[in-house]
Motif scaffolding. Structure first.
Motif, PDB file in Angstrom:
ATOM      1  N   ALA A 128      13.261   6.041  -6.728  1.00 16.62           N
ATOM      2  CA  ALA A 128      11.653   6.441  -6.838  1.00 16.62           C
ATOM      3  C   ALA A 128      11.165   6.888  -5.756  1.00 16.62           C
ATOM      4  CB  ALA A 128      10.990   5.574  -7.506  1.00 16.62           C
ATOM      5  N   GLN A 129      11.709   7.099  -4.585  1.00 18.31           N
ATOM      6  CA  GLN A 129      11.296   7.528  -3.181  1.00 18.31           C
ATOM      7  C   GLN A 129      10.284   6.502  -2.721  1.00 18.31           C
ATOM      8  OE1 GLN A 129      10.218  11.619  -3.300  1.00 18.31           O
ATOM      9  NE2 GLN A 129      12.409  12.095  -3.831  1.00 18.31           N
ATOM     10  N   MET A 130      10.541   5.332  -3.066  1.00 18.39           N
ATOM     11  CA  MET A 130       9.626   4.101  -2.610  1.00 18.39           C
ATOM     12  C   MET A 130      10.261   3.229  -1.525  1.00 18.39           C
ATOM     13  SD  MET A 130       7.666   2.889  -5.914  1.00 18.39           S
ATOM     14  CE  MET A 130       6.994   3.761  -6.972  1.00 18.39           C
ATOM     15  N   GLY A 131       9.400   2.343  -0.839  1.00 19.74           N
ATOM     16  CA  GLY A 131       9.830   1.244  -0.068  1.00 19.74           C
ATOM     17  C   GLY A 131      10.644   1.727   0.827  1.00 19.74           C
ATOM     18  N   PHE A 132      10.196   2.711   1.900  1.00 20.93           N
ATOM     19  CA  PHE A 132      10.969   2.966   3.119  1.00 20.93           C
ATOM     20  C   PHE A 132      10.687   1.933   4.163  1.00 20.93           C
ATOM     21  CE2 PHE A 132      10.486   7.210   1.281  1.00 20.93           C
ATOM     22  CZ  PHE A 132      11.733   7.610   1.227  1.00 20.93           C
ATOM     23  N   LEU A 133       9.373   1.598   4.304  1.00 21.03           N
ATOM     24  CA  LEU A 133       9.305   0.326   5.362  1.00 21.03           C
ATOM     25  C   LEU A 133       9.968  -1.007   4.941  1.00 21.03           C
ATOM     26  CD1 LEU A 133       7.623  -0.613   7.598  1.00 21.03           C
ATOM     27  CD2 LEU A 133       5.601  -1.195   6.072  1.00 21.03           C
ATOM     28  N   VAL A 192       0.648  -1.346  -0.044  1.00 21.25           N
ATOM     29  CA  VAL A 192       0.208   0.007   0.053  1.00 21.25           C
ATOM     30  C   VAL A 192       0.779   1.187  -0.071  1.00 21.25           C
ATOM     31  CG1 VAL A 192      -1.595   1.239   1.456  1.00 21.25           C
ATOM     32  CG2 VAL A 192      -2.069  -1.084   1.242  1.00 21.25           C
ATOM     33  N   GLU A 193       1.970   1.258   1.025  1.00 20.74           N
ATOM     34  CA  GLU A 193       2.785   2.447   0.883  1.00 20.74           C
ATOM     35  C   GLU A 193       3.453   2.635  -0.321  1.00 20.74           C
ATOM     36  OE1 GLU A 193       7.147   3.536   2.716  1.00 20.74           O
ATOM     37  OE2 GLU A 193       6.304   1.827   3.055  1.00 20.74           O
ATOM     38  N   CYS A 194       4.088   1.553  -0.988  1.00 20.54           N
ATOM     39  CA  CYS A 194       4.579   1.720  -2.409  1.00 20.54           C
ATOM     40  C   CYS A 194       3.653   2.024  -3.497  1.00 20.54           C
ATOM     41  CB  CYS A 194       5.330   0.196  -2.941  1.00 20.54           C
ATOM     42  SG  CYS A 194       6.918  -0.048  -1.776  1.00 20.54           S
TER      43      CYS A 194
END
Length: 416
Positions: free
Chosen positions: A63-68, A12-14
């Motif tokens: 891409a500023q994704m996937g921090f979690l 969901v975050e990504c």
């Protein structure tokens, strides 16, 4: 369930972060959302392939994704038994990528006027966010992994210790069973030595009493008195032996009240020591007999009608109690065998005190043809018992017929 939940949240975050990424990249929004969902779902395999999860997180960092996914992936990687150099390399790549992306993003925000802070804030924010997203999960993962391995090692050691204690308990039980068998053998041998000799003399005297009862009343009275003395002596020795056995049994019951588990690693040694203490001499020392009583023993056989020649060589001295008792029992049993199998035969008893040993020999001539047999039963355990006694003290025992037709019993026992 935890992995599925984390993978769902990451997807969901990504997916949410894929919307601005699609705008920046100039692709349809749905493509950015689908890309985010697929990338975030990789967290589902974090336990099986943690390196792949971290590599995906590094790949989508621009891409500023996937921090979690990056945080959880680094933690899962540090927990696993992966070489430290791999963990350090991937963590450094993740930190460097996050630092670059954060630096560019903050600089762009400041350029658009969204942030009115000085230029010093750009590197500070980049370093702080990069270290904050990589160092804590790696350190926590290393700690949890080390703790898990320690707990596994402690469980293995506990299992090994439990198996060792079980093995020691089995060995202690085997030694206790062996001690009980040795005790039964010693009791049988001691009972045989005490009873057989006295009863044999009583039977011989009874036969003589029967033969002279009418012809020589005075001799019959003397033989009857000897039979009574022999019986009283046998009863006295039996009472003493039974008293020692009874006290030894009480001591063993008291020792048995202590649980085996309470002795821990020393179970085998304690059980063996208890077995020796309780089984070796039935809980206490047995009084006598002594070599100084050998003359009385020979006199009793002579009173029963046997011609016995006793000779002693060397200077008499005191020995350890078990040495004197064994030497006495060998002579006693040899004389008993003469009464049983060669009644009326002349017998020679020789005792030699040497420097480091004591030697004894009992030899009888062939019985005369006119000798009457007392028909004494024989269990065949006398010679075996003598040999066991002598061998237990490190001595040598030899028995067998002589060339003249008699029988000879010889034994040598170390003095120490």
């Amino acid at each position: 369930m935890l992995d599925v939940g984390l993978a769902g949240v990451s997807a969901v975050e990504c997916a949410a972060e894929g919307i601005p990424f699609a705008g920046d990249a100039g692709i349809p929004v749905w493509a950015g959302v689908v890309f985010g969902l697929l990338a975030g779902s990789v967290l589902l395999v974090r336990r099986k392939w943690p390196i792949a999860v971290v590599l995906v997180a590094i790949a989508i960092t621009p891409a500023q994704m996937g921090f979690l996914m990056g945080v959880v992936g680094l933690y899962s990687l540090a927990v696993c038994e992966v070489p430290r150099r791999i963990i350090g390399s991937l963590a450094a790549m993740m930190m460097l990528g996050t630092m670059i992306v954060t630096f560019v993003r903050v600089r762009q925000d400041m350029a658009r006027g969204e942030l009115g802070i000085g230029d010093w804030f750009v590197p500070f924010a980049a370093i702080t966010i990069a270290v904050g997203l990589t160092a804590p999960p790696v350190l926590l993962g290393l700690y949890v992994g080390a703790r898990r391995r320690l707990m596994e090692s402690l469980r293995e050691r506990a299992d090994d210790l439990e198996r060792e204690l079980q093995l020691l308990a089995e060995r202690a039980e085997e030694r206790a069973e062996w001690a009980r068998g040795e005790e039964r053998t010693r009791i049988a041998r001691e009972m045989h030595d005490v009873v057989a000799h006295r009863v044999s003399l009583m039977v011989v005297h009874a036969a003589a009493l029967q033969a002279v009862a009418r012809k020589d009343p005075e001799k019959a009275v003397k033989n009857a008195a000897l039979v009574g003395d022999m019986g009283r002596q046998a009863l006295t020795e039996l009472r003493e032996m039974l008293g020692v056995l009874r006290s030894g049994g009480e001591e063993r019951r008291e020792r048995a009240a202590v649980p085996l588990a309470a002795v821990g690693v020393a179970a085998a040694a304690a059980a063996s020591r208890a077995a020796r203490e309780s089984g070796g001499e039935w809980g206490g020392p047995v009084e006598g007999p002594w070599l100084s009583e050998l003359g009385v023993l020979v006199g009793q056989s002579a009173a029963a009608g046997m011609v016995v020649d006793l000779s002693v060589q060397g200077e008499a001295r005191s020995y350890a109690p078990e040495v004197e008792q064994t030497a006495y029992r060998v002579v006693q049993e040899a004389l008993t065998n003469v009464h049983k199998h060669a009644s009326g035969a002349k017998t020679y008893v020789r005792l030699a005190h040497r420097v480091s040993e004591i030697a004894m020999q009992v030899e009888n001539e062939p019985p005369p043809d006119s000798a009457s047999s007392a028909r004494l039963p024989s269990g065949g355990n006398g010679l075996v018992g003598m040999e066991e006694r002598v061998a237990a003290l490190g001595g040598v025992f030899v028995s067998g017929p002589t060339e003249a037709g008699g029988f000879r019993v010889s034994a040598v026992i170390p003095a120490a």
